[in-house]
Design a protein around this motif. Sequence first.
Motif, mmCIF file in Angstrom:
data_model
loop_
_atom_site.group_PDB
_atom_site.id
_atom_site.type_symbol
_atom_site.label_atom_id
_atom_site.label_comp_id
_atom_site.label_asym_id
_atom_site.label_seq_id
_atom_site.Cartn_x
_atom_site.Cartn_y
_atom_site.Cartn_z
ATOM 1 N N LEU A 226 0.827 -1.218 0.000
ATOM 2 C CA LEU A 226 0.000 0.000 0.000
ATOM 3 C C LEU A 226 0.859 1.265 0.000
ATOM 4 O O LEU A 226 0.375 2.346 -0.360
ATOM 5 C CB LEU A 226 -0.922 -0.007 1.220
ATOM 6 N N LYS A 227 2.132 1.136 0.382
ATOM 7 C CA LYS A 227 3.026 2.299 0.369
ATOM 8 C C LYS A 227 3.184 2.852 -1.045
ATOM 9 O O LYS A 227 3.377 4.062 -1.228
ATOM 10 C CB LYS A 227 4.397 1.907 0.925
ATOM 11 N N GLU A 228 3.102 1.967 -2.051
ATOM 12 C CA GLU A 228 3.240 2.422 -3.444
ATOM 13 C C GLU A 228 2.071 3.301 -3.844
ATOM 14 O O GLU A 228 2.228 4.269 -4.591
ATOM 15 C CB GLU A 228 3.370 1.222 -4.373
ATOM 16 N N LEU A 229 0.871 2.972 -3.354
ATOM 17 C CA LEU A 229 -0.290 3.815 -3.634
ATOM 18 C C LEU A 229 -0.139 5.171 -2.944
ATOM 19 O O LEU A 229 -0.459 6.207 -3.518
ATOM 20 C CB LEU A 229 -1.570 3.126 -3.155
ATOM 21 N N ILE A 230 0.357 5.151 -1.709
ATOM 22 C CA ILE A 230 0.525 6.402 -0.954
ATOM 23 C C ILE A 230 1.483 7.343 -1.674
ATOM 24 O O ILE A 230 1.261 8.560 -1.742
ATOM 25 C CB ILE A 230 1.029 6.094 0.474
ATOM 26 N N SER A 231 2.565 6.783 -2.235
ATOM 27 C CA SER A 231 3.587 7.617 -2.884
ATOM 28 C C SER A 231 3.257 7.961 -4.332
ATOM 29 O O SER A 231 3.955 8.777 -4.945
ATOM 30 C CB SER A 231 4.944 6.907 -2.828
ATOM 31 N N ALA A 232 2.188 7.381 -4.903
ATOM 32 C CA ALA A 232 1.844 7.639 -6.307
ATOM 33 C C ALA A 232 1.337 9.080 -6.481
ATOM 34 O O ALA A 232 0.614 9.591 -5.620
ATOM 35 C CB ALA A 232 0.776 6.655 -6.784
ATOM 36 N N PRO A 233 1.695 9.759 -7.581
ATOM 37 C CA PRO A 233 1.226 11.135 -7.820
ATOM 38 C C PRO A 233 -0.287 11.176 -8.035
ATOM 39 O O PRO A 233 -0.843 10.344 -8.758
ATOM 40 C CB PRO A 233 1.981 11.549 -9.091
ATOM 41 N N GLU A 246 -8.404 9.773 -6.751
ATOM 42 C CA GLU A 246 -9.733 9.181 -6.531
ATOM 43 C C GLU A 246 -9.606 7.784 -5.907
ATOM 44 O O GLU A 246 -10.389 7.406 -5.034
ATOM 45 C CB GLU A 246 -10.484 9.104 -7.871
ATOM 46 N N LEU A 247 -8.594 7.028 -6.387
ATOM 47 C CA LEU A 247 -8.383 5.684 -5.830
ATOM 48 C C LEU A 247 -7.981 5.771 -4.355
ATOM 49 O O LEU A 247 -8.460 4.986 -3.521
ATOM 50 C CB LEU A 247 -7.308 4.957 -6.634
ATOM 51 N N LYS A 248 -7.101 6.712 -3.993
ATOM 52 C CA LYS A 248 -6.698 6.893 -2.602
ATOM 53 C C LYS A 248 -7.902 7.210 -1.719
ATOM 54 O O LYS A 248 -8.040 6.673 -0.610
ATOM 55 C CB LYS A 248 -5.664 8.014 -2.491
ATOM 56 N N LYS A 249 -8.785 8.074 -2.227
ATOM 57 C CA LYS A 249 -9.981 8.444 -1.470
ATOM 58 C C LYS A 249 -10.880 7.226 -1.253
ATOM 59 O O LYS A 249 -11.360 6.964 -0.146
ATOM 60 C CB LYS A 249 -10.754 9.541 -2.225
ATOM 61 N N THR A 250 -11.064 6.446 -2.311
ATOM 62 C CA THR A 250 -11.918 5.261 -2.223
ATOM 63 C C THR A 250 -11.335 4.224 -1.257
ATOM 64 O O THR A 250 -12.048 3.660 -0.435
ATOM 65 C CB THR A 250 -12.079 4.620 -3.620
ATOM 66 N N VAL A 251 -10.028 3.992 -1.378
ATOM 67 C CA VAL A 251 -9.362 3.004 -0.518
ATOM 68 C C VAL A 251 -9.418 3.437 0.945
ATOM 69 O O VAL A 251 -9.681 2.622 1.842
ATOM 70 C CB VAL A 251 -7.906 2.780 -0.970
ATOM 71 N N LEU A 436 -3.071 8.707 2.837
ATOM 72 C CA LEU A 436 -3.872 8.466 1.636
ATOM 73 C C LEU A 436 -4.763 9.654 1.280
ATOM 74 O O LEU A 436 -4.881 10.043 0.118
ATOM 75 C CB LEU A 436 -4.752 7.221 1.826
ATOM 76 N N ASN A 437 -5.398 10.208 2.302
ATOM 77 C CA ASN A 437 -6.409 11.240 2.061
ATOM 78 C C ASN A 437 -6.362 12.272 3.195
ATOM 79 O O ASN A 437 -7.139 12.183 4.145
ATOM 80 C CB ASN A 437 -7.795 10.593 1.967
ATOM 81 N N PRO A 438 -5.456 13.247 3.115
ATOM 82 C CA PRO A 438 -5.288 14.224 4.205
ATOM 83 C C PRO A 438 -6.552 15.023 4.509
ATOM 84 O O PRO A 438 -6.703 15.541 5.614
ATOM 85 C CB PRO A 438 -4.183 15.146 3.682
#
Length: 580
Positions: A226-233, A246-251, A436-438
């Motif tokens: 999941l760290k890869e998703l966190i660091s993705a632009p 949008e994916l970060k928000k959903t996850v 993920l979603n500040p």
Amino acid sequence: MREQTKTARLRQIIKILNHYHVVKNITQQKNPADVRSAFEELGPTFIKVGQMMSVRTDIFTLAFTKELRNLQDDVKTDSFASVKALVEKELGLPLTEIFDSFDEQPFASASIAQAHHARLKNGQSVVAKVQHPGIAAEIELDLSLFEKAIPLASWVPESNVIDLKHILKEIRESLQNELDFQKELLLAEKFYRLNDGWKEIRVPKMEAAYSTKKVIIMDLMPGTNLKELISAPDDTLVQEKLTYKELKKTVSELLIEHFMKEVFEDGFFHADPHPGNILLQLLNDEENQQTAPINRTKHQGTIGHVPYTINYTKKTALRPFRLNFIDFGMMGTLNREMQAKMSNVIIAIYSKDNQRITNAVHAICKQVGSFDEEKFTDELDDFLNRYLNLPVKEIDLQKVFSQVVVICHDNNLQIDDSATMLIKAFGTLEGVIEDLNPDLSLFEVIAPFAQKYFIQQLNLKDELQETGLDYLSTLKALPKIPSHALNVLDTFAKGKGKLNLELKNQRTLLERAEAMVNRLVIGLILSALVIGSSILVQTSPKGHTLISNLGIFGYSVAALSILFLILESLYRRYRKWKDR
């Protein structure tokens, strides 16, 4: 390190602890980064010690626990020959008779074990989690050395703040549980039954037939950390019409919803939901359809005298990803009573009702020493009045919980272990959600779940019956109130009334009063001694040295006593000034 002698290991531990001033930093709660570096350098046992310390928000500051949660346990891997020997010994069969293939190089290595990709004889892809050979003996060696080193910490003045023996006992018990993979197997199987297939959540199935105390085999779960998703632009496309933001928000929303389901429905939750324990698996439309769960419903009835049965099958529409949990060494359990109490705490904080918060917090604690309810209430009120004036969205739930735990600890209240584990899990999850979603407030989202649970557990019929009985009892007692009031007045009029007063801290007050009286008596005695000695010296006949010497002796005793009292008073003032 596993080849080291006891003496060499002790020398290494002392050298590293001294270099980073670990004992002093821990007892004084400062320089947590140095403590983390020392634990990482000391290896698996101390990494686990640090990870367990990161849960103890009742002992350590929030900054300290947050830093210790960053401990990395990327441990040096074992040779394949030693892994092969251990697996064959544990399973009682040659590796080739159980597996079609078994990767010699592990894809991950942590404090207790390392993980290998493998394939069973039936073609099933699995992960083999194999305990490091000799790790149990290594941990026992480190703990025994740690145990012997505890008395050496007594030279640090602040060491009395922490009960190191009690902490070591908890660490020993926890590590013994982690070293027994059969216990983890049972926890993993329960988590699988409760969560696999819930929305986009997936859990690996355990292969109990191939699992032992030191080896555990589970289904291979695809996906990336999941760290890869966190660091993705954020503005990059994941798929057509779907950005990483949008994916970060959903996850993040799914993680919160799932955690609330674990806590308030199952009473069994993953206590360490950090990014390394969750894999994100992205799916295209075809893969998403293939792996979507099928809901089957059956309808039976009759048309005239002709019976019929209709079966419906429908695939549940899921979003194009899966969250796969992969580690189950740290799980938490809540019984129904504690679920209700924790929901009360969350609802009370959400409502910002100080008295309700105080009652809810007190309910999840047990008293372990002298307890002053008024002092506890005042300290909690003082903190809440300063912090809860913030908007709900800005409330840092981890900070609130941590400070509440500290206040409880200072007032000899110990929070239930299951609640402590839950608070730790909340803190870990909040950190993931923030990454993920500040913009998402964890507290703002979980409050409705707590309220929903509270309403679900509310038995309206029982509540109405209980309330009705209370009203009937009150109505029955109303006619008797005037006669009872007259009896009370009559008792006081006849001088037979008694009034009982209870003083807070009366024992302390009595001890202080007794000390004051003792000092007064000593003062009177010294005054009499000085006066008497003066009379003896002045009235003694010339040449009669005995009476004169008695007077001088009295002066000496009085002078020494007065000097002692002055020094004692100065010392007491110094101690008070130092403790400020």
